[in-house]
Design an enzyme around this catalytic site. Structure first.
Site, short mmCIF file in Angstrom:
data_model
loop_
_atom_site.label_atom_id
_atom_site.label_comp_id
_atom_site.label_asym_id
_atom_site.label_seq_id
_atom_site.Cartn_x
_atom_site.Cartn_y
_atom_site.Cartn_z
N ASP A 420 0.86 -1.18 0.00
CA ASP A 420 0.00 0.00 0.00
C ASP A 420 0.90 1.24 0.00
OD1 ASP A 420 -2.32 1.62 0.34
OD2 ASP A 420 -1.94 1.69 2.49
N LYS A 421 0.33 2.40 -0.30
CA LYS A 421 1.14 3.62 -0.32
C LYS A 421 0.95 4.43 0.97
CE LYS A 421 0.04 7.45 -2.49
NZ LYS A 421 0.30 8.54 -1.53
N ARG A 613 -1.34 15.15 -1.77
CA ARG A 613 -2.71 14.62 -1.79
C ARG A 613 -3.67 15.80 -1.99
NH1 ARG A 613 -3.24 9.63 0.90
NH2 ARG A 613 -5.24 10.22 1.81
N THR A 693 -2.61 1.28 -4.62
CA THR A 693 -3.12 2.39 -3.84
C THR A 693 -4.44 2.89 -4.41
OG1 THR A 693 -2.61 4.63 -3.07
CG2 THR A 693 -1.76 4.01 -5.21
N LYS A 810 -7.38 -4.89 -5.05
CA LYS A 810 -6.04 -5.20 -4.55
C LYS A 810 -5.88 -6.71 -4.37
CE LYS A 810 -5.19 -0.86 -2.02
NZ LYS A 810 -4.81 -0.28 -0.72
#
Length: 1230
Positions: A420-421, A613, A693, A810
């Site tokens: 995951d990020k 973000r 992600t 995922k």
């Protein structure tokens, strides 16, 4: 909804419920009568309830079923069941060995496992009792009554005080707080220490006394229990006299879960709706699917091979027995003639009995104790991971956790890492960077002489100030961010796990389950707008002029991962109704009808490229009529028990449209410490790293560049929705395939770096929508072609980034790679609840103990504090685990072949009479006592190279990749080595002592002495073989190896030297002493041990010289370096230095500065290495011929190092000029 309730209080009509994976499950509804009070007459029929009590049972066994249930589970294992059959055969028929020889080891294995499992279950019983007996306050006849938690029933009204844990799942009725709210922490459920706000039912929040609560007439309709912690669908019907009941929707904000803790609220009242094993916490107890490691699969295959060998041996001996007995004088010798019943016995039955007898005789080739040893090695070995101080994080006070030890060795076999990020590669510690309003950029700091003054309140305007209408939009933007969130305010310091932030106006602590929201609210505060509180459904903010503004909170349209946005509907003090919305750019821009879209979009894209973000903010003004319609639609959707989420999503879609775009925000999530170093090391180890992600492509790509997943020379290939819109999916895939496969024939990888050297590096970016199209079945009913093409592209890319991924996608990616034709070993690592699906899907799941809760850590196989710890976990611990257990498995099979093959050969010399070669005690104790502890300790402590070397040279991980040490080639070598040693033991003893008088009194050795001689050579050989394989010696190794040999000698002396009263006959009496009294026996033992060990030693020497692996080159380098440094220390006359330098790693680190090759002695013979600068006197010849001298420098002294093993002397010469060599170690002729 009409329901037909049965006698147990459960509705018979099924309604659909949608879980987080988008799959439809059909569940029943239930009706609960609050306080067990019947509803008013005439309203609805009262049906008695029968629900489970509140006992929690996490234990597996009871006192009565432990023995049968545990035995059943243990005998489901093939090896245990096999030995049980062998034991029963020994009891039923006349076999050459006693049933004790099979029964005792089996009993030992079963007993040890049962004690271990029984102790673990006793601990669970103890924890259950503590939980079930804790006191709880509930209301009965208007009074508070105290009773044990296990006696709670569905429908009971419970009072919970501050800092107490909720005893079951409750619907929140009222609170001591005036606004009907309470604060809850769910640390024991998902690890989140932040305070979550829950809301009481609107019609009951005013009830504060026990009498008022007891007088409540209400029924609750809700779904049947299901494990999702964050979803709940129900409604409450409150009866007022004989009027129609008032229906209110119930959601997860009204549900208080068992295990959560009440905070900052004096007390609350709630009604129990799920109790005991039906609570959401208990439903999450269910065990994860069993994962099996590659080593375990190899073990099972090898066991089948050995079982086939065993059956073959028994068949061969059975056939040869009847061939041997085909002549009458052999079938019935004069000393052993058959009885009449024996002659009349069925020939086929006799042959089958003989076959079983041979099976029993040779059954020890299957190592029964191997399973116990492997389990102990895994269990004890897992502590080395938890004890590793380098993997302890001081910031969080957390260390690594091992949730299952069954996969330790799998850590050394990883080929793909899916990470995951946010919170995994990044810190998930958000900091507000800037906002863009109407194209104008605002930075929340005053900048003076290049210094950011954090304590100053102000706005740095990059662009010119907006005009009049722009000013209004600016204020609306700030208000939107102050109102559109779920942040709570705490004014004092008593907040768990959070530090009080010193802000410029008033010190406040903002609490939210989302770090992004806190960062936005704190950032806007630095820009002049402060969020104060939510009180009595009114939100208060402080504007730049320090004037308070009040907004009534009408509706909250909660955030979800599908919509990727949230909205609030508020009413200002002037009566205006606003809908403020914030969310991802992909979900906001399509719903915008006006605003400076292009300017804001370009700023969003620029920030995303920089790795920030971004969120977009929009609004629209609602008329009273529009709000009234929206409220009705929302109310109807919220009251629905069937398809509530689907209906709410439809209503949200209708309301959230025709926005006016205000601006966008940028929040920075910094990269975790050493994340880039970790990814680089994993790539050098030959591990492919994929980032999965939910972030947008630009933000995720910037993070990938920062953490060195993508490099400057990496050519980025895109498989995104935008590309597919321009071309068809078929064309895009084939174009990418041509690009990456163009040079695939010349694909080479640098043996050390793991990165492409003579070809273009490719990086692939794919988004969730494109993945859905690839995974979607084609019109012809197959999706295989697209998947295979996609996998082929991925295999030829150095790194892959999957963005805009839903949690289920995922898991699909991980499953796709896991089930590909190579069947690679996969690892998934993440920190949030959205990563659980891929963590459970991968071969090994690792959770980060981070800020998004502990759901990932709880559902994982291992948990670590930071992503950087993954490097040591795989490259060091994983490498060690795999090497150790591989040696353990191969060694067990080897020593059992050595043990049983002489028994097979012995049958050719005893007429296939099933006569055992070894005594019963030796048969029983060989695997239990004589040879078990040294290999167990070896498998716990062996370090073939040092931990620092493994970290420094990640490429060594490749030496053990793809199950290298348990391939067929290695298995066959160990098996043939065992056969060779067994042949040496047997025929060596046979030919050395054939027709030879060996004792002082002229007696010859009997068959038990012969067997004891073979067994003695066997025990010493297999133990010394392990000693030769040991690279890391400690006093414990010495104690176990030499102690095991000493124990065998002492046991044999006692077993044969004492007349034991409990034995009917003692065939071994004085046998061992008689053997040791013979000089030729001593000579034979030493000679046979030497001959047995010699081939393995020669093989290792030749392989190291001719075909060394990277690991063996490192071992040679460390060994030689250690010798050189020790010699230098001796010349300096520093014994303490010698002790320090005896550690091979220190020696290796020192010599690394001087010698750049793995094989220094070979490289130093090159004529280009010349030293002409030494001012010291030349070394004198000690022989007439020319010699080579190694010159080096240590602590200001130049040394000429001559290996003493070749008869050279070591001398040093002081350098008056203080000369210091800066290059490689040099060699010159003397």
């Amino acid at each position: 909804m009409v329901t037909d309730l049965g006698s147990c209080g459960k509705a018979s009509k099924a309604v659909p419920f949608y879980n987080c994976a988008g799959e439809e499950n059909w569940v029943d509804s239930r009706t609960i009568y609050v306080g067990h009070r019947e509803p008013p007459p005439g309203t609805e029929a009262y049906i008695p309830q029968r629900f489970p009590d509140n006992r929690i049972v996490s234990s597996k066994y009871t006192f009565w079923n432990f023995i049968p249930k545990n035995l059943f589970e243990q005998f489901r294992r093939i090896a245990n069941f096999y030995f049980l059959i062998i034991f029963l055969v020994q009891l039923i028929i006349d076999t050459p060995t006693s049933p004790v020889t099979s029964g005792l080891p089996l009993l030992f294995v079963i007993t040890v496992t049962a004690i271990k499992q029984g102790y673990e279950d006793w601990l669970r019983h103890k924890a259950d009792n503590a939980m079930n007996q804790c006191p709880v306050h509930f209301i009965q006849h208007g009074k508070l009554v105290r009773k044990q938690s296990r006696k709670l029933r569905v429908g009971d009204i419970v009072m919970v005080k501050e800092d107490e844990t909720f005893p079951c799942d409750l619907i929140f009725l009222s609170s001591s707080r005036g606004d009907g709210t309470c604060f809850v922490t769910t640390a024991s459920l998902d690890g989140e220490s932040s305070h979550k706000t829950h809301y009481a039912v609107q019609d009951t929040k005013a009830f504060h006394s026990e009498q008022e609560i007891d007088a409540l007439h209400a029924t609750i309709e809700c779904e049947q229990p299901q494990p999702d912690l964050y979803k709940f669908v129900g409604r409450i019907n409150v009866y007022h006299d004989r009027n129609e009941p008032t229906a209110r929707p119930l959601g997860s904000e009204n549900l208080l879960l068992r295990g959560a803790t009440l905070k900052n609220t004096e007390k609350i009242f709630g009604v129990a709706i799920y109790t005991g094993m039906e609570t959401k916490m208990a439903l999450n107890y269910q065990s994860k699917s069993q994962k099996r490691s590659a080593v375990e699969k190899s073990m099972n295959v090898f066991l089948i091979v050995y079982l086939c060998i065993l059956i073959s041996k028994a068949l061969i001996n059975t056939v040869l027995k009847y061939v041997w007995q085909s002549e009458p004088f052999r079938d019935e010798p004069w000393y052993n003639q058959k009885t009449e019943p024996e002659r009349k016995r069925n020939q086929f039955l006799q042959a089958f009995t003989d076959f079983l007898a041979f099976m029993v005789l040779f059954n020890y080739i299957i190592p029964v104790s191997m399973y116990v040893t492997v389990e102990m090695q895994k269990f004890l070995g897992s502590y080395f991971l938890t004890w590793d101080e380098e993997m302890f994080d001081e910031d969080t006070g957390e260390g690594p956790l091992v949730n299952t030890s069954d996969l330790n060795e799998e850590l050394g076999q990883i080929e793909y890492v899916f990470t995951d990020k946010t919170g995994t590669l990044t810190e998930n510690n958000m900091e507000f960077v800037e906002c863009c309003i109407e194209g104008h950029v605002y930075i929340p700091h005053v900048i003076c002489n290049g210094q950011i003054l954090h304590d100053c309140t102000g706005i740095d305007m990059i662009d010119s100030s907006p005009g009049g209408s722009g000013k209004e939009r600016e204020e609306l933007f700030f208000r939107a961010l102050c109102l559109c969130h779920t942040v709570q305010v705490k004014d004092d310091d008593s907040v768990d796990g959070l530090k009080k932030s010193q802000l410029s106006r008033r010190s406040r602590i903002y609490i939210s389950s989302s770090p992004d929201e806190v960062a936005l609210v704190e950032g806007i505060q630095r820009l002049g707008y402060t969020y104060l509180c939510l009180k009595d459904n009114y939100m208060e903010i402080l504007n730049r002029e320090n004037n308070r503004e009040k907004f009534e909170l009408l509706e909250v349209l909660s955030f979800d991962s599908v919509r990727r946005r949230m909205s609030v509907i508020v009413k200002s003090s002037t009566g205006d109704i606003f809908l403020f919305c914030k969310g991802a750019d992909s979900s906001i821009f399509p719903r915008v009808k006006e605003g400076k879209i292009d300017q804001i979009r370009s700023r969003v894209e620029r920030n995303a490229v920089e790795g920030l973000r971004t969120l977009c903010v929009a609004y629209k003004k609602l008329t009273a009529e529009e709000y009234s319609n929206a409220q009705k639609m929302l109310q109807n959707a919220k009251l629905a028990l069937q398809d509530r989420e689907k209906k709410l999503a439809e209503v949200y879609e209708k309301i959230e449209r025709d926005f006016i775009l205000l601006g966008a925000t940028a929040v920075e999530d910094r990269l975790q410490e050493k994340a880039a170093d970790t990814i680089e090391a994993l790539q050098k180890a030959g591990i492919k790293v994929w980032v999965l992600t939910g972030d947008k492509m630009e933000t995720a790509a910037a993070t990938c560049y920062a953490c060195k997943l993508f490099r400057r020379n990496t050519q980025i290939l895109e498989l995104t929705t935008k590309k597919i819109e321009e071309q068809s999916l078929h064309d895009v895939l084939f174009d990418l395939s041509k690009t990456v496969l163009r040079h695939s024939g010349s694909l080479t990888r640098d043996s050390l770096s793991g990165l492409s050297t003579d070809m273009q590096d490719y990086g692939l970016i794919i988004d969730g929508a494109a993945l859905s199209l690839i995974m979607k079945p084609r019109q012809d009913g197959s999706s295989g072609n697209y998947r295979e093409l996609f996998l082929e592209i991925c295999r030829n890319c150095s790194a892959v980034l999957c963005c805009r991924m839903a949690p289920l996608q995922k898991a699909q990616i991980v499953k796709l790679i896991k089930l590909s034709k190579e069947h690679p070993i996969t690892l998934a690592i993440g920190d949030g609840a959205n990563d659980v699906s891929m963590i459970l899907e991968a071969h090994v799941g690792i959770g980060i103990i981070g800020k998004e809760g502990r759901q990932a850590a709880r559902n994982s196989d291992y948990a670590i504090p930071k992503f950087k710890h993954l490097k040591k976990m795989l490259l060091v611990h994983g490498h060690f685990y795999y090497v150790r257990i591989s040696e353990l498995v191969q060694y067990f099979f080897y020593k059992n072949v050595c043990f049983i093959f002489p028994q097979f050969l012995y049958q050719f010399f005893c007429g296939f009479s099933q006569q055992p070669l070894y005594d019963t005690a030796y048969l029983t104790l060989y695997n239990i006592s004589f040879t078990s502890l040294p290999i167990l300790l070896y498998s716990l402590m062996e370090q073939h190279v040092s931990a620092d070397t493994l970290k420094r040279e990640p490429s060594l991980y490749r030496d053990v990749a793809k199950n290298a040490l348990l391939r067929w080639r290695a298995f066959i070598y160990w098996t043939f080595l065992g056969v060779f040693d067994a042949v040496v033991f047997f025929f060596g003893a046979y030919f050395l002592f054939d027709n030879t008088i060996l004792t002082s009194n002229g007696q010859m050795f009997g068959n038990w002495t012969f067997g004891t001689l073979v067994f003695t050579v066997l025990v010493f050989t297999v133990t010394l073989k392990l000693a030769l394989d040991t690279h890391y010696w400690t006093w414990i190794n010495h104690f176990m190896i030499w102690g095991s040999l000493l124990f065998y000698i002492v046991f044999s002396l006692l077993w044969g030297g004492i007349i034991w009263p409990f034995l009917n006959y003692q065939r071994m009496y004085y046998v061992f002493m008689q053997m040791l009294s013979s000089g030729p026996a001593w000579l034979g033992i030493i000679l046979l041990i030497t001959v047995s060990l010699l081939p393995d030693v020669l093989k290792k020497v030749l392989c190291r010289q001719l075909w060394p692996t990277a690991t063996e080159r490192i071992q040679s380098f460390s060994c030689i370096s250690s010798i050189l440094i020790q010699n230098n220390c001796v010349l300096l006359g520093e014994p303490s230095c010698c002790k320090r330098c005896s550690m091979s790693e220190n020696a290796s680190r020192h010599c690394r500065d001087h010698i750049s090759e793995f094989t220094p002695l070979a490289c130093l013979k090159s004529p280009r290495y010349r030293s002409n600068d030494c001012s010291n006197s030349p070394a004198r010849r000690s022989h007439s011929r020319s010699k080579k001298t190694m010159f080096t420098h240590w602590r200001g002294i130049d040394y000429s190092v001559l290996p003493s093993v070749f008869g050279y002397s070591n001398k040093h010469c002081r350098s008056s000029a203080g000369y210091r060599y800066s290059g490689s170690g040099l060699e010159t002729s003397v």
